[in-house]
Enzyme design. Structure first.
Site, PDB file in Angstrom:
ATOM      1  N   HIS A 158      16.579  59.274  46.993  1.00  0.00           N
ATOM      2  CA  HIS A 158      16.845  57.690  46.220  1.00  0.00           C
ATOM      3  C   HIS A 158      18.247  58.566  45.321  1.00  0.00           C
ATOM      4  O   HIS A 158      18.173  59.833  45.125  1.00  0.00           O
ATOM      5  CB  HIS A 158      15.790  57.802  44.924  1.00  0.00           C
ATOM      6  CG  HIS A 158      15.889  57.079  44.396  1.00  0.00           C
ATOM      7  ND1 HIS A 158      17.290  56.803  43.124  1.00  0.00           N
ATOM      8  CD2 HIS A 158      15.173  55.572  44.204  1.00  0.00           C
ATOM      9  CE1 HIS A 158      16.538  55.569  42.148  1.00  0.00           C
ATOM     10  NE2 HIS A 158      16.431  55.204  43.290  1.00  0.00           N
ATOM     11  N   GLU A 164      10.666  51.525  47.360  1.00  0.00           N
ATOM     12  CA  GLU A 164      10.790  50.286  48.079  1.00  0.00           C
ATOM     13  C   GLU A 164       9.992  50.508  49.283  1.00  0.00           C
ATOM     14  O   GLU A 164       9.291  50.160  50.094  1.00  0.00           O
ATOM     15  CB  GLU A 164      12.604  50.418  49.119  1.00  0.00           C
ATOM     16  CG  GLU A 164      13.376  50.120  48.108  1.00  0.00           C
ATOM     17  CD  GLU A 164      13.787  51.002  47.120  1.00  0.00           C
ATOM     18  OE1 GLU A 164      13.152  51.758  46.785  1.00  0.00           O
ATOM     19  OE2 GLU A 164      14.618  49.925  45.879  1.00  0.00           O
TER      20      GLU A 164
END
Length: 361
Positions: A251, A306
């Protein structure tokens, strides 16, 4: 002047909407920790928090829910536009086009304009989805909450409470996330004094990218391609050795943990029970982190939101055509909140660093 060609670590605005601490794995909306909001509040309460500034009282919530419900129906011209779009056009492109047909709203953006857009997005997605599936479109219900109504329009039947709660937790967890690419796009457009429809349309375009909202569909397709636990290690090694990015891991902001992952993982497990698809997803997560550590020992990798968002959305019965679009259902609230906040700000006009030749010098 700070020069960064990707704007990494460059602050472009002040905001009261969202606090993120990537090192500590913290995410708050207006001072409220996102995990507690997802656990203890309904979608409309958190929308009220972001757009108006505080969690509503019981009376305020009742009125706010009714106001949101009153905006859901699609004007006939919007339906006609959707009907003319070829069925092979992707959902985000359809959504962007349909949003543009809502007309030009006056500047500056308002809460009412925001609600009109955000509540119509699920209606647009459901209308298009049913058309593509050759089913009769389901009109929105004014008697259901925002999340339950979305499920109802997609499925055509009264949704199960467990599915509503799971989807609601996902939507709340992804409503807002600071200066992400789609939100930044919305703020740039707002800074030109364009209307909020233009800002949201630009944000939807950014969300389409595979490095942003498009990752959800790619994760789902990856899990389908892997197919079994036995195939996992071979598939992952081939991708890593070929230099391919494994979506759902790493991320830009969070270094050690994404605070949205564990709650969504637990909900997905609870919702799916002993479902073989979720069992495969947890195995893929473990194997991916293990192999990334093996191949890239000097880099820190984490599972991001996600990965389990894709698993959760599959668990509530959403196929790949609905994944990124459902992300837009939630993040549109953040886009609108930022547009309202940025309305009185300066024109966003960053500089570039020229790297080409100087002819004639």
């Amino acid at each position: 002047m700070i020069m960064s060609t990707d704007l990494a670590d460059v602050a472009v605005a002040k905001t009261k909407l969202c606090f993120i601490d990537g090192d500590e794995g913290l995410l708050e909306y207006r001072g409220h920790e996102v995990g507690k909001l997802a656990k203890n509040h309904v979608f409309e309460e958190v929308v009220h928090l972001l757009l108006i500034g505080h969690l509503p009282s019981v009376e305020e919530l009742f009125s706010f829910k009714n106001k949101m419900a009153s905006y859901r129906s699609l004007p006939e011209p919007v339906k006609e536009i959707i009907n003319t779009i070829p069925t092979d056009v992707d959902m985000l492109s359809v959504l962007r086009t349909a949003i543009s047909t809502l007309g030009e709203f006056s500047f500056p953006p308002t809460v009412e304009q925001s609600l009109s857009i955000c509540t119509k997005i699920p209606s647009i997605i459901a209308y298009r989805y049913n058309r593509v599936c050759k089913r009769k479109p389901v009109e929105p219900s004014n008697h259901l909450g925002h999340t339950a109504n979305y499920l109802y329009m997609i499925k055509g039947t009264q949704p199960e409470l467990e599915q509503v709660q799971a989807l609601e937790a996902y939507l709340i967890s992804t409503l807002e996330h600071g200066m992400n690419p789609s939100t930044f796009a919305a703020r740039v457009i707002t800074s030109t004094r364009a209307d909020i429809v233009s800002s949201v349309s630009a944000a939807i375009s950014a969300l389409k990218g595979p490095l942003h909202g498009g990752a959800l569909s790619q994760i789902s397709m990856n899990l389908q391609e892997i197919g079994s636990k036995e195939n996992t290690e071979r598939w992952l090694r081939e991708k890593i050795e070929a230099g391919k990015r494994i979506m759902g891991f790493g991320h830009r902001v969070y270094k050690y943990r994404d605070p949205r992952v564990l709650p969504l993982k637990n909900i997905a497990i609870k919702l799916s029970g002993n479902d073989s698809k979720l069992d495969l997803a947890t195995h893929v997560e473990e194997m991916t982190l293990q192999l990334l550590k093996e191949y890239k020992p000097n880099k820190q990798f984490i599972t991001n939101v996600e990965f389990y968002a894709a698993a959760l959305l599959n668990a509530v019965g959403f196929d790949n055509n609905l994944l990124t679009a459902t992300f837009a259902v939630s993040r549109s609230v953040g886009w609108c909140a930022h547009s309202i906040e940025a309305a009185n700000g300066p024109l966003i006009y960053p500089q570039s660093v020229y790297s080409g030749p100087r002819i004639g010098l």
